[in-house]
Scaffold this active site. Sequence first.
Site, mmCIF file in Angstrom:
data_model
loop_
_atom_site.group_PDB
_atom_site.id
_atom_site.type_symbol
_atom_site.label_atom_id
_atom_site.label_comp_id
_atom_site.label_asym_id
_atom_site.label_seq_id
_atom_site.Cartn_x
_atom_site.Cartn_y
_atom_site.Cartn_z
ATOM 1 N N GLU A 9 -5.259 -13.697 18.069
ATOM 2 C CA GLU A 9 -6.666 -14.490 18.013
ATOM 3 C C GLU A 9 -6.651 -15.273 16.516
ATOM 4 O OE1 GLU A 9 -9.707 -11.319 18.161
ATOM 5 O OE2 GLU A 9 -9.575 -10.941 15.969
ATOM 6 N N HIS A 24 0.785 -1.210 0.021
ATOM 7 C CA HIS A 24 -0.015 -0.009 -0.024
ATOM 8 C C HIS A 24 0.824 1.105 -0.173
ATOM 9 C CE1 HIS A 24 -3.151 -2.952 1.756
ATOM 10 N NE2 HIS A 24 -3.498 -2.761 0.658
HETATM 11 N N1 LIG Z 1 -6.205 -3.780 4.663
HETATM 12 C C1 LIG Z 1 -5.701 -2.397 3.990
HETATM 13 O O1 LIG Z 1 -6.099 -2.078 3.254
HETATM 14 C C2 LIG Z 1 -4.672 -1.761 4.821
HETATM 15 C C3 LIG Z 1 -4.060 -0.808 4.479
HETATM 16 C C4 LIG Z 1 -3.174 0.006 5.205
HETATM 17 C C5 LIG Z 1 -2.700 -0.517 6.011
HETATM 18 N N2 LIG Z 1 -3.100 -1.772 6.643
HETATM 19 C C6 LIG Z 1 -2.360 -2.046 7.934
HETATM 20 O O2 LIG Z 1 -2.062 -3.554 7.697
HETATM 21 C C7 LIG Z 1 -2.255 -4.471 8.805
HETATM 22 C C8 LIG Z 1 -3.110 -5.490 8.526
HETATM 23 O O3 LIG Z 1 -4.020 -5.317 7.844
HETATM 24 P P1 LIG Z 1 -5.357 -5.860 8.054
HETATM 25 O O4 LIG Z 1 -6.391 -5.430 7.237
HETATM 26 O O5 LIG Z 1 -5.196 -7.248 8.251
HETATM 27 O O6 LIG Z 1 -5.935 -5.300 9.592
HETATM 28 P P2 LIG Z 1 -7.037 -5.880 10.721
HETATM 29 O O7 LIG Z 1 -7.005 -4.521 11.656
HETATM 30 O O8 LIG Z 1 -8.053 -6.119 9.972
HETATM 31 O O9 LIG Z 1 -6.254 -6.871 11.397
HETATM 32 C C9 LIG Z 1 -5.556 -6.687 12.157
HETATM 33 C C10 LIG Z 1 -4.955 -8.146 12.765
HETATM 34 O O10 LIG Z 1 -3.849 -8.106 13.743
HETATM 35 C C11 LIG Z 1 -3.967 -8.876 14.691
HETATM 36 N N3 LIG Z 1 -3.177 -8.284 15.895
HETATM 37 C C12 LIG Z 1 -3.457 -7.111 16.645
HETATM 38 N N4 LIG Z 1 -2.568 -6.892 17.529
HETATM 39 C C13 LIG Z 1 -1.625 -7.987 17.290
HETATM 40 C C14 LIG Z 1 -0.402 -8.286 17.931
HETATM 41 N N5 LIG Z 1 0.127 -7.570 18.972
HETATM 42 N N6 LIG Z 1 0.112 -9.373 17.467
HETATM 43 C C15 LIG Z 1 -0.246 -10.061 16.725
HETATM 44 N N7 LIG Z 1 -1.384 -9.878 16.016
HETATM 45 C C16 LIG Z 1 -2.149 -8.890 16.340
HETATM 46 C C17 LIG Z 1 -5.568 -8.667 15.080
HETATM 47 O O11 LIG Z 1 -6.068 -9.906 15.694
HETATM 48 C C18 LIG Z 1 -5.974 -8.801 13.557
HETATM 49 O O12 LIG Z 1 -6.324 -10.165 13.180
HETATM 50 C C19 LIG Z 1 -2.739 -3.469 9.810
HETATM 51 O O13 LIG Z 1 -1.840 -2.790 10.704
HETATM 52 C C20 LIG Z 1 -3.391 -2.346 9.062
HETATM 53 O O14 LIG Z 1 -3.379 -1.152 9.682
HETATM 54 C C21 LIG Z 1 -4.034 -2.497 5.975
#
Ligand SMILES: NC(=O)c1ccc[n+]([C@@H]2O[C@H](COP(=O)([O-])OP(=O)(O)OC[C@H]3O[C@@H](n4cnc5c(N)ncnc54)[C@H](O)[C@@H]3O)[C@@H](O)[C@H]2O)c1
Length: 203
Positions: free
Chosen positions: A169, A50
């Site tokens: 989780e 991204h």
């Molecule tokens: N999906 C997108 O379009 C997008 C865009 C930009 C940035 N991101 C970033 O990429 C990352 C992953 O995206 P996503 O869509 O899967 O996010 P999400 O919020 O859907 O999922 C986050 C996951 O991380 C897990 N988690 C939280 N804390 C944790 C920890 N300390 N250790 C291990 N796991 C942990 C949660 O259980 C969850 O499954 C996130 O940080 C998000 O901010 C995603």
Amino acid sequence: MASKYPNPAHTAIADLEKRLKPQGRRVVVVTQNIDGLHKAAGSENIIELHGNLFVTRCTKCGDVCQNKDSPICPALAGKGEPNPGAVDAKVPIEQLPTCKQDNCKGLLRPHVVWFGENLDTKVLKNAEEELSKCDLCLVVGTSSVVYPAAMFAPQVAKRGVPVAEFNIEETPATSSFGFMFKGPAGENLPIALADGHSQQATV
Ligand SMILES: NC(=O)c1ccc[n+]([C@@H]2O[C@H](COP(=O)([O-])OP(=O)(O)OC[C@H]3O[C@@H](n4cnc5c(N)ncnc54)[C@H](O)[C@@H]3O)[C@@H](O)[C@H]2O)c1
Ligand SMILES: [Zn+2]
């Protein structure tokens, strides 16, 4: 975001890359994050699906350039407002950051993929290539619901390659993987990737 630092999980991944390099083995980070923390931790092979918030792209000539200025221009000082209902800051267009390339002066934007935009096909292809040849895959801190990233690790698992999930989780993808390390990645990854274990594992 500029005030944030890598956590022990970022550091463990960067250390693993450094440790395996002399053995001719590669560690590649494929991330959805735009925070630049893997690079800050010392990782070198990073595919940012991204983009990166600390990189600008010229809306006219397409020039891509690292930019860590905060604020990115004086007129935007104190104007940050993440809420969707925020009032327009009404910054005059001539005060917005512009391209430094010769005579371009195009407006700069963050080099990130906004909601509704497509991923860069070259970046995506690069990630797919790496995933098609990796021999171990760690899935860290993702809910595995947003595509295309969500399909990467299940595809690797289908090739018979070991895939280990690190998450606090279970996710919809957990059952596709052979291994699940439940708990904070900042605690479990440094243990799993500690020197000694990884020397003998096939990565
Ligand atoms: N999906 C997108 O379009 C997008 C865009 C930009 C940035 N991101 C970033 O990429 C990352 C992953 O995206 P996503 O869509 O899967 O996010 P999400 O919020 O859907 O999922 C986050 C996951 O991380 C897990 N988690 C939280 N804390 C944790 C920890 N300390 N250790 C291990 N796991 C942990 C949660 O259980 C969850 O499954 C996130 O940080 C998000 O901010 C995603
Ligand atoms: Zn330009």
